[in-house]
Design a protein around this motif. Structure first.
Motif: not given
Length: 499
Positions: A173, A175, A182, A184-185, A188, A213-214, A220, A224-225
């Protein structure tokens, strides 16, 4: 009486089922590990402190893979603290759950436990407060036989043969702003690519899971993906999805529609994965690891009262009722209806913490959600048929939701056809029909039903069988046609076998 029909064709196969879709999750959280699977000195514990009464129920669930050690916990975890002589292991604070972790149960104890309950490990690494070096070191410790620092260290710890762990989560998780470290996309995606690359250099046979995504409501989501996979596509095999549901406004009909939200989540993640595949002109698919899913809301208020910096408090101990069992069944049916892309699923979690199994010092019992999971896990093997449903609908927050949720699974090796079905109608029975004339020579073998008049009924240590499966009695199978009545608010396993 309302009418409903299930329609299939034996030649229209969606996908073989990856048995790892029936996985679970053990995190160092609350009493999942301590007082759950591990309790030295308990009358039911073996010489390693593993509770055998708990292990017996886990074997009933038939869980092929178990994710460990987190969860939020892993983002601040130093795996080296959990190995070696127990007297030398440090107690550390865990910022994720604001507790103290004793490290008396660690990596090697977990691997011993997997053998006890017949499961395989899905190991998560810390990409929150740690990174590439720790990722390389842990797989050296677990998967190399000997001749290097960390493989020889494992042997010094009494484990001569490698653990040979093949499935790895690249963080958890990331994101989420609540996560230690934690990112950013883009941040990570880059560390996932580099960690995955290093781990594959140590062991090219592993599979890896990138953090998605969580939940579907993350601001996001989708961005994110897309960003993460654009960075690490070549180094990962799966992307994770996580989702929990709760009946927060006490509207049971709307609550039971939540599986439609899960279906939407899966479809949208698949679309993003395939869009990135097209942009990269890649050959392989990225599949989904739905490695956290369940009902979670009952314990929210009581958890606010927990004193921080204690060890394994009673935390996230949802007491599940009958309507929760119906939704869990629908969520499993939803994943199976996407078995072509959902290859891994982890019910979160396994014991005491939002779990199908509860323990006390005096016993162990099955929560309501135990039963649909066990029935589907044990009997849902083979391949999924494209399952079409014609049934009445109701207005939900997701649009028109069907009162009938169902999937059909064929197990050719066992000459067996299994239908899992939920009647979500809280007032009316459904008159079900299904044309199965293609299965000549088959007969109705068993019909098991989970039903209760009280949606809020629960199981307790004192009354463990308040909600439990019973034999169904309202179905007939004649001349290739299955028909009969599914009572309101009920889950069914209907099985046909070749005579």
């Amino acid at each position: 009486m309302k009418q409903a029909a299930i329609m299939i064709d034996k030649h229209f196969i969606l996908s073989d089922i990856d048995e790892r879709i029936y996985g679970s999750f053990v995190e160092h959280l609350g009493r999942c590990v301590y007082e759950g699977i591990y309790q030295p000195g308990h009358p039911a514990a073996d010489e390693n402190g593993l509770r055998q009464d708990v292990a017996a129920l886990i074997r009933e669930l038939n869980v092929p893979v178990t994710r460990y050690p987190g969860g939020n916990f892993v983002s601040g975890y130093k795996w080296e603290d959990s190995v070696g002589p127990k007297a030398e292991r440090p107690s550390k604070i865990d910022l994720a759950w604001r507790v103290v972790e004793s490290n008396q149960f660690g990596l090697n104890e977990f691997m011993e436990w997997t053998k006890t309950v017949n499961t395989q490990p899905m190991m998560a690494i810390n990409l929150g407060t740690r990174g590439l070096e720790a990722a390389k070191n842990i797989i050296e410790y677990t998967n190399l036989e000997k001749g290097s620092y960390y493989s020889d260290l494992r042997r010094q710890h009494g484990v001569e043969k490698p653990h040979d762990i093949k499935l790895w989560c690249l963080g958890n998780e990331m994101d989420g702003p609540w996560q230690e470290g934690h990112k950013t996309a883009l941040e990570y995606g880059r560390i996932a690519e580099e960690a995955g690359k290093a781990m594959r250099l140590v062991d090219p046979t592993i599979e890896t899971v990138a953090c998605g995504s969580s939940n579907l409501d993350m601001p996001t989501f989708a961005f994110w993906e897309d960003t993460v996979l654009s960075q690490c596509y070549d180094q990962v095999d799966y992307i994770s999805t996580h989702q929990y549901y709760g009946n927060h406004d006490d509207n049971s009909q709307q609550y039971l529609a939540s599986s439609d939200g899960m279906d939407q989540f899966i479809r949208e993640v698949i679309a993003i994965c395939d869009a990135v595949k097209a942009k990269r002109r890649a050959k392989k698919n990225i599949n989904i690891s739905f490695d956290e899913w369940n009902v979670w809301y009952h314990s929210n208020e009581q958890d606010k009262q927990i004193e921080p910096w204690t060890q394994h408090p009673h935390q996230l101990e949802d007491v599940y009722n009958f309507e929760d069992a119906l939704l869990v069944a629908s969520m499993m049916i939803t994943m199976l209806r996407h078995a072509d892309r959902v290859k891994i699923g982890c019910l979160a979690q396994l014991v005491n913490v939002i779990a199908p199994i509860m323990t006390s010092d005096t016993g162990v019992w099955k929560q309501t959600i135990f039963y649909p999971f066990a029935m589907i896990s044990n009997q849902g093997r083979g391949h999924v048929l494209h399952t079409q449903i014609k049934a009445p609908t109701f207005e939900s927050r997701y649009g028109n939701s069907s009162y009938l949720d169902a999937v059909v699974i064929e197990n050719e090796a066992a000459d067996q056809l299994t239908i899992f079905a939920v009647n979500k109608d809280l007032a009316d029975d459904l008159e079900l029909t299904c044309d199965l004339r293609q299965y000549e020579g088959y007969c109705l073998d068993q019909h098991v039903m989970l039903h209760h008049d009280d949606l809020k009924a629960i199981n307790t240590e004192a009354a463990p069988d308040t909600v439990a499966p019973v034999a169904g009695k309202n179905l007939t199978f004649e001349n290739g046609h299955l028909s009969g009545m599914l009572p309101s608010q009920s889950f069914h396993m209907i099985q046909l076998k070749k005579a």
